[in-house]
Design a protein around this motif. Structure first.
Motif, PDB file in Angstrom:
ATOM      1  N   PHE A   1       0.825  -1.206   0.000  1.00 17.18           N
ATOM      2  CA  PHE A   1       0.000   0.000   0.000  1.00 17.18           C
ATOM      3  C   PHE A   1       0.862   1.259   0.000  1.00 17.18           C
ATOM      4  CE2 PHE A   1      -3.623  -2.607   1.820  1.00 17.18           C
ATOM      5  CZ  PHE A   1      -4.427  -2.459   0.706  1.00 17.18           C
TER       6      PHE A   1
ATOM      7  N   TYR B   1      -1.009   4.516  -0.823  1.00 11.37           N
ATOM      8  CA  TYR B   1      -2.103   4.470   0.149  1.00 11.37           C
ATOM      9  C   TYR B   1      -1.629   4.667   1.589  1.00 11.37           C
ATOM     10  CZ  TYR B   1      -4.964   2.838  -3.713  1.00 11.37           C
ATOM     11  OH  TYR B   1      -5.631   2.752  -4.911  1.00 11.37           O
TER      12      TYR B   1
ATOM     13  N   ALA C   1      -5.957   2.673   4.778  1.00 14.03           N
ATOM     14  CA  ALA C   1      -5.424   2.389   3.443  1.00 14.03           C
ATOM     15  C   ALA C   1      -6.338   1.437   2.684  1.00 14.03           C
ATOM     16  CB  ALA C   1      -4.027   1.797   3.570  1.00 14.03           C
TER      17      ALA C   1
ATOM     18  N   THR D   1      -9.535   3.242   1.491  1.00 17.18           N
ATOM     19  CA  THR D   1      -9.295   4.102   0.330  1.00 17.18           C
ATOM     20  C   THR D   1      -9.083   3.267  -0.924  1.00 17.18           C
ATOM     21  OG1 THR D   1      -8.253   5.748   1.773  1.00 17.18           O
ATOM     22  CG2 THR D   1      -7.839   5.947  -0.596  1.00 17.18           C
ATOM     23  N   TYR D   2      -8.349   2.172  -0.801  1.00 22.23           N
ATOM     24  CA  TYR D   2      -8.131   1.264  -1.927  1.00 22.23           C
ATOM     25  C   TYR D   2      -9.471   0.712  -2.421  1.00 22.23           C
ATOM     26  CZ  TYR D   2      -6.429  -2.844  -4.488  1.00 22.23           C
ATOM     27  OH  TYR D   2      -6.187  -3.790  -5.452  1.00 22.23           O
TER      28      TYR D   2
ATOM     29  N   ASN E   1     -11.295   3.326  -4.413  1.00 28.10           N
ATOM     30  CA  ASN E   1     -10.725   3.535  -5.738  1.00 28.10           C
ATOM     31  C   ASN E   1     -11.064   2.416  -6.712  1.00 28.10           C
ATOM     32  OD1 ASN E   1      -9.551   6.015  -5.306  1.00 28.10           O
ATOM     33  ND2 ASN E   1      -7.502   5.235  -4.898  1.00 28.10           N
TER      34      ASN E   1
ATOM     35  N   SER F   1     -16.411  -0.229   0.787  1.00 31.11           N
ATOM     36  CA  SER F   1     -15.339   0.373   1.586  1.00 31.11           C
ATOM     37  C   SER F   1     -15.528   0.025   3.058  1.00 31.11           C
ATOM     38  CB  SER F   1     -15.331   1.892   1.385  1.00 31.11           C
ATOM     39  OG  SER F   1     -14.215   2.474   2.015  1.00 31.11           O
TER      40      SER F   1
ATOM     41  N   ASP G   1      -1.360   4.876  -7.363  1.00 27.72           N
ATOM     42  CA  ASP G   1      -2.712   5.399  -7.540  1.00 27.72           C
ATOM     43  C   ASP G   1      -2.860   6.751  -6.855  1.00 27.72           C
ATOM     44  OD1 ASP G   1      -3.318   2.965  -8.776  1.00 27.72           O
ATOM     45  OD2 ASP G   1      -3.948   2.058  -6.875  1.00 27.72           O
ATOM     46  N   ILE G   2      -2.081   6.946  -5.793  1.00 32.33           N
ATOM     47  CA  ILE G   2      -2.116   8.192  -5.025  1.00 32.33           C
ATOM     48  C   ILE G   2      -0.713   8.778  -5.025  1.00 32.33           C
ATOM     49  CG2 ILE G   2      -2.599   9.239  -2.776  1.00 32.33           C
ATOM     50  CD1 ILE G   2      -4.453   6.868  -2.206  1.00 32.33           C
TER      51      ILE G   2
ATOM     52  N   SER H   1      -5.501  11.972  -4.237  1.00 32.29           N
ATOM     53  CA  SER H   1      -6.043  10.975  -5.159  1.00 32.29           C
ATOM     54  C   SER H   1      -7.317  11.493  -5.794  1.00 32.29           C
ATOM     55  CB  SER H   1      -6.331   9.664  -4.427  1.00 32.29           C
ATOM     56  OG  SER H   1      -6.950   8.739  -5.290  1.00 32.29           O
TER      57      SER H   1
END
Length: 358
Positions: free
Chosen positions: A60, A65, A85, A88-89, A92, A97, A118-119, A124
């Protein structure tokens, strides 16, 4: 850890009465990829201390993340940092979540993907949902911080392959097609330079097949896992994992490898980064971060087109029609999407755990 193995076996026994049919193209990514070590973490939750959670935190952290400031505090504790983390993953990747390591989350975690985070810089926009030019839709494309793009006086770009590796013409054609996908919709051209040390060093875009550590601080990890990475403009650096079982003709039936990955699909994605696009949460978009082995995805989606035209405008010859990804996912079983049911995935989990613990 034995508790998680027992739990997985119990789940399998519950579903054992159902008729199961494993995919014809059994995805090697879930059985032998470098992230298969995450499979025993199924069911882990906040407050636990489980061996392997530290490796997951590093994953992560690599993809943005977890902040790099926590690099010296990576433990096997399922703490609030990991919980946040995961949530948030999941957001995305359009998952529930929950912050829990459930089956859908693990399926995504072990899927081969692009090495770009990704971030970036703790921001993000991958799943932010920006207002689209189409009033009936929402955009999910993202840009690199600062929205970098090639300057107006550099819209006819050159590219070259590293001269230390002999690249077959069939492979070069894959990249020519990949560049043309983008050139069709924006006012840019891409032309290959003849192979030489000089042309490679002077080319706008420099393509290298490499293994392991290759000088940019972003080492590759062998078969599957991280497939490639390319950096934001105007760096022009485009690196591909040489250890992958690349398919260059789009025909997976010609490959006996269960870890076969479509080169053109990955090349189109990485060119998007070279042009300034980040990752998208739209699964059918080219800029979605992950792609399973045995999958071909080469048509730009509306989200890709809107993002790249935000940066460069439209090619005057582009007729404005949105390309579709329908029918562009192909596997060795003749076009069925390479996804597992939850029951099938549980079988994969048990197989991997048996390998790990025997």
């Amino acid at each position: 850890m034995k508790t998680h193995l027992f739990a997985a076996l119990v789940l399998i026994s519950i579903f054992s009465s159902q008729a199961l049919q494993l995919p014809n193209f059994f995805p090697n990514s879930t059985a032998a990829g470098p992230w298969a070590c995450f499979l025993p973490l199924l069911g882990c939750h906040s407050g636990q201390k489980v061996e392997g959670l530290g490796k997951l935190k590093k994953y992560f952290q690599h993809f943005g993340y977890i902040n790099s400031s926590f690099a010296d505090n990576i433990t096997d504790e399922f703490d609030e940092i990991l919980h946040s983390a995961i949530k948030t993953y999941q957001l995305n990747f359009n998952l529930d979540s929950t912050g829990k390591l459930d089956i859908p989350t693990l399926k995504h975690l072990i899927t081969p993907r692009c090495g770009i985070a990704d971030i970036i810089n703790d921001t993000s926009t991958m799943n932010s949902g920006k207002k689209s030019l189409n009033i009936h839709s929402v955009s999910h494309y993202s840009l690199f911080p600062g929205s970098p793009r090639w300057p107006i006086n550099r819209r006819n770009l050159t590219y070259a392959f590293h001269p230390n590796k002999q690249i077959p013409e069939t492979t070069k054609m894959v990249f020519a097609r990949a560049f043309q996908r983008w050139a069709t919709i924006i006012p840019m051209t891409f032309n290959e330079q003849q192979p030489s040390t000089t042309s490679f060093l002077t080319a706008d875009i420099r393509i290298t097949f490499a293994s392991g550590e290759h000088g940019d601080g972003e080492p590759f990890d062998g078969v599957l896992g991280t497939l490639a990475h390319a950096f934001s403009p105007p760096s022009g650096l485009f690196h591909i994992d040489a250890d992958e079982d690349w398919v260059v003709d789009g025909d997976f039936s010609s490959s006996s490898s269960l870890s076969a990955v479509d080169l053109e699909s990955v090349a189109i994605h990485e060119i998007g980064h070279l042009l300034g696009l980040g990752h998208s949460s739209v699964e059918d978009s080219i800029m979605y971060p992950s792609i399973s082995s045995g999958t071909r995805k080469v048509m730009l989606a509306g989200d890709d087109i809107e993002g790249i035209q935000y940066l460069y405008g439209s090619n005057p010859s582009y007729n404005g029609s949105i390309q579709t990804t329908t029918g562009q996912r192909e596997t060795s079983n003749g076009g069925v999407h390479d996804s597992l049911t939850q029951v099938q995935f549980l079988l994969v989990v048990v197989m991997a755990l048996l390998i790990i613990f025997t």
